[in-house]
Motif scaffolding. Structure first.
Motif, PDB file in Angstrom:
ATOM      1  N   VAL A 275       9.663   7.189  -0.387  1.00 11.85           N
ATOM      2  CA  VAL A 275       8.398   7.526   0.282  1.00 11.85           C
ATOM      3  C   VAL A 275       7.603   6.241   0.531  1.00 11.85           C
ATOM      4  O   VAL A 275       7.049   6.032   1.619  1.00 11.85           O
TER       5      VAL A 275
ATOM      6  N   VAL B  71       6.397   2.821   8.607  1.00 13.10           N
ATOM      7  CA  VAL B  71       5.566   3.387   9.670  1.00 13.10           C
ATOM      8  C   VAL B  71       4.399   2.442   9.989  1.00 13.10           C
ATOM      9  O   VAL B  71       4.105   2.163  11.157  1.00 13.10           O
ATOM     10  N   LEU B  72       3.757   1.919   8.923  1.00 10.53           N
ATOM     11  CA  LEU B  72       2.637   1.002   9.141  1.00 10.53           C
ATOM     12  C   LEU B  72       3.096  -0.279   9.836  1.00 10.53           C
ATOM     13  O   LEU B  72       2.436  -0.773  10.763  1.00 10.53           O
TER      14      LEU B  72
ATOM     15  N   TRP C 240       0.839  -1.201   0.000  1.00  8.44           N
ATOM     16  CA  TRP C 240       0.000   0.000   0.000  1.00  8.44           C
ATOM     17  C   TRP C 240       0.874   1.251   0.000  1.00  8.44           C
ATOM     18  O   TRP C 240       0.620   2.210  -0.730  1.00  8.44           O
ATOM     19  N   GLY C 241       1.938   1.206   0.822  1.00  7.72           N
ATOM     20  CA  GLY C 241       2.899   2.320   0.832  1.00  7.72           C
ATOM     21  C   GLY C 241       3.484   2.547  -0.552  1.00  7.72           C
ATOM     22  O   GLY C 241       3.599   3.680  -1.019  1.00  7.72           O
TER      23      GLY C 241
ATOM     24  N   ALA D 177       1.104   4.187  -2.976  1.00  8.60           N
ATOM     25  CA  ALA D 177       0.706   5.559  -2.666  1.00  8.60           C
ATOM     26  C   ALA D 177       1.644   6.599  -3.264  1.00  8.60           C
ATOM     27  O   ALA D 177       1.311   7.768  -3.317  1.00  8.60           O
ATOM     28  N   SER D 178       2.826   6.182  -3.707  1.00  7.39           N
ATOM     29  CA  SER D 178       3.796   7.169  -4.184  1.00  7.39           C
ATOM     30  C   SER D 178       4.545   6.646  -5.399  1.00  7.39           C
ATOM     31  O   SER D 178       4.643   5.440  -5.601  1.00  7.39           O
TER      32      SER D 178
ATOM     33  N   ILE E 104       6.376   4.963   4.251  1.00  9.09           N
ATOM     34  CA  ILE E 104       4.971   4.690   4.600  1.00  9.09           C
ATOM     35  C   ILE E 104       4.834   3.239   5.077  1.00  9.09           C
ATOM     36  O   ILE E 104       4.217   2.956   6.112  1.00  9.09           O
TER      37      ILE E 104
END
Lengths: 322, 239
Positions: free
Chosen positions: B164, B171-172, B154-155, B158-159, B168
């Motif tokens: 990036v 962090v998740l 998903w991270g 997203a970019s 992400i």
């Protein structure tokens, strides 16, 4: 089987605030090779991306054959071979592996895969580089790999977004020949900036500007469809004195039939050249009267062909000013 | 299904076409070997418990590093336009990427099997080495990795920037790995909820050798949520 291969109805696409397509509509019958022209940002790529099933339209419909690309995207995409703008490829893959991957995701029967890859590679002249990494290939070869992946599954419709951009003149001729050849059996829609490309490969031209269709004709008819001709005229004065070009062009503009006057280079010695555009009415007789009345002499008068370039500029450039 | 496997196969081969895969595997194997065997000899107890405590922590960093390029790179290079114009559904693309990343983790875990075999060989007379616990531990590791992969993808979706995407994902993963550490500070009822969403909490159950459907359902849910979000983010590229 429906007769039209592409049918686009009131297609609209907005990216945030900007409206790339404003209710575009056109239809392309089976077997036609259509050139899609327009300045940068006119909406060519957006239209092609919607047709190819990459983007979803904001409003309006696009059909490939009888399949609505928004309602049944997977079936529509299966009928299409697509060469995206800038031809993105997996650089780290070998040409053969790449085509094999395409064959797998395009669901080509495993028994036919190798034969299909071989015939597409042969047709696109890839035999010598089939074992090389795509990243090592020249731009011309990369373009052929892009075309090979587009024709691999023998699609009914080919969508080619700027297939010859960035190629050298020899490569351009080769790719054009290939497209012409493919056009014998398939419907092709290609976008380009190069007007001569349209004249040499397409049987129909669509010009779009600002997200709307501004012209739709054959490449031969299109120059005239602007409703205009042009005359190159060089004037001198009978006395030999210099002509005031501004005043003269004002006089010429008032001649019946003349729609536009540009001052161009004369022949020196006080002569002035003009480029006159005219509409339906031929102004040459009236011009002669005006010239005599003003005590000028005609040094040269010549009808010039309005090229596709002129039409393109007129249709896509002047509209903005208006 | 075949198209999903074709996407997975291509992705898996791409890992090994770039040095990143080798670096990630080398880092994973050396860190897990070093951090595991050091304390093992000090404690003098032939058990894989240390190993199973350690690897999920390494996964927090390793998994986003594996998934970061999966979709970000496709967007950056423009090949996403090819992917999204193939006659396949968007979820098939995501499933293919998921399987490839899981395959990569499985390769990493395969190389740690000698650890188990060494530890089993070190077991002295008396209690036998618990192969059942080793098996369920490995299963648990695969489930932890699969959940992190779903989050990492998903991270990446997203970019268009891999870094990036990595951050992400990181962090998740950190969130779902360490959230149960706060359980002690919270009132009883809240602590239960926090424990329930923790990847580590469920892993501890499985690593003990207890394969409970509740834990399996937790992982299946987290994976499904991650992959659904990835698919919808990928599809939003069409807008």
């Amino acid at each position: 089987m429906p007769s039209s291969m592409i049918r686009i109805e009131g297609l609209t696409k907005r990216y945030g605030m900007t409206e790339a397509l404003k209710g575009l509509s056109f239809e392309v019958p089976r077997g036609q090779v259509v050139g899609f022209l327009g300045p940068n940002g006119a909406g060519k790529s957006t239209t092609m991306r919607i047709l190819a099933g990459y983007l979803t339209p904001t409003a309006g419909k696009a059909f490939v054959g009888d399949v609505d690309v928004s309602a049944d995207p997977v079936r529509a995409r299966a009928m299409i071979g697509y060469l995206p703008e800038n031809n993105p490829l997996y650089e780290e893959m070998m040409v053969f592996d790449f085509l094999h991957f395409i064959a797998e995701v395009r669901k080509i029967d495993p028994a036919q895969r190798d034969a299909r890859i071989k015939s597409a590679a042969e047709r696109c002249g890839l035999k010598d580089v089939i074992g090389k990494d795509i990243g090592q290939l020249s731009k011309g070869y990369r373009q052929r790999v892009g075309l090979a992946q587009a024709i691999l599954h023998d699609p009914d419709l080919l969508i080619l977004d700027e297939p010859t951009s960035g190629l050298d003149p020899n490569q351009i001729v080769e790719i054009r020949e290939l497209i012409k050849d493919l056009g014998k059996e398939k419907t092709v829609i290609l976008s380009t900036h190069v007007l001569s490309e349209v004249q040499s490969t397409c049987s129909r031209v669509l010009i779009i500007n600002g997200g709307k269709l501004v012209a739709d004709d054959s490449p031969e008819n299109l120059p005239a469809s602007g409703g205009e001709g042009a005359i190159h005229l060089v004037l001198g004065s009978r006395s030999g004195a210099a002509i005031d070009s501004a005043a003269a062009s004002g006089v010429l503009k008032s001649v019946a039939g003349v729609t536009g006057v540009d001052v161009v280079e004369g022949e020196g010695h006080g002569t002035v050249g003009f480029k006159l555009r005219f509409g339906v009415e031929d102004p040459r007789r009236a011009l002669f009267e005006v010239v005599v009345k003003n005590d000028w002499v005609i040094l040269e008068v010549r009808r010039t062909q309005v090229s596709l370039e002129d039409t393109f500029r007129k249709l896509t450039g002047d509209k903005k000013a208006a | 299904m075949n198209t999903t496997l074709a996407i997975a196969k291509r992705e898996f081969r791409t890992f090994f076409a770039s040095p990143i895969a080798y670096i990630v595997l080398a880092v994973f194997l050396s860190l897990s070997g070093w951090l595991f065997f050091g304390p093992l000899f000090l404690a003098g107890q032939a058990s894989l418990r240390g190993f199973f405590g350690l690897v999920p922590l390494l996964f927090v960093f390793i998994v986003p590093a594996i998934t970061m390029r999966a979709l970000a790179e496709e967007r950056k290079s423009g090949t996403i336009e090819l992917l999204l114009t193939f006659p396949i559904e968007d979820w098939e693309i995501v499933a293919g990427k998921f399987l490839a990343s899981l395959g990569m983790i499985a390769v990493g875990l395969l190389f740690t099997l000698p650890y188990s075999i060494s530890v089993a060989a070190l077991t002295g007379p008396g209690p036998a080495f618990d192969w059942g616990a080793a098996f369920s531990g490995y299963l648990g590791l695969l489930l932890v990795a699969a959940s992190f992969i779903a989050l990492g993808l998903w991270g990446s979706a997203a970019s268009r920037n891999q870094i990036v995407g990595f951050i992400i994902g990181l962090v998740l993963c950190i969130f779902f790995a360490f959230i149960d550490n706060f359980a002690l500070l919270l009132p009883e009822r809240l602590a239960r909820i926090v424990e329930y969403v923790s990847v580590d909490f469920h892993f501890q159950n499985i690593a003990r050798g207890v394969i409970d459907t509740r834990d399996l359902i937790f992982y299946a849910t987290l994976i499904a949520i991650g992959l659904t979000l990835t698919t919808s983010t990928l599809s939003s590229a069409r807008k």
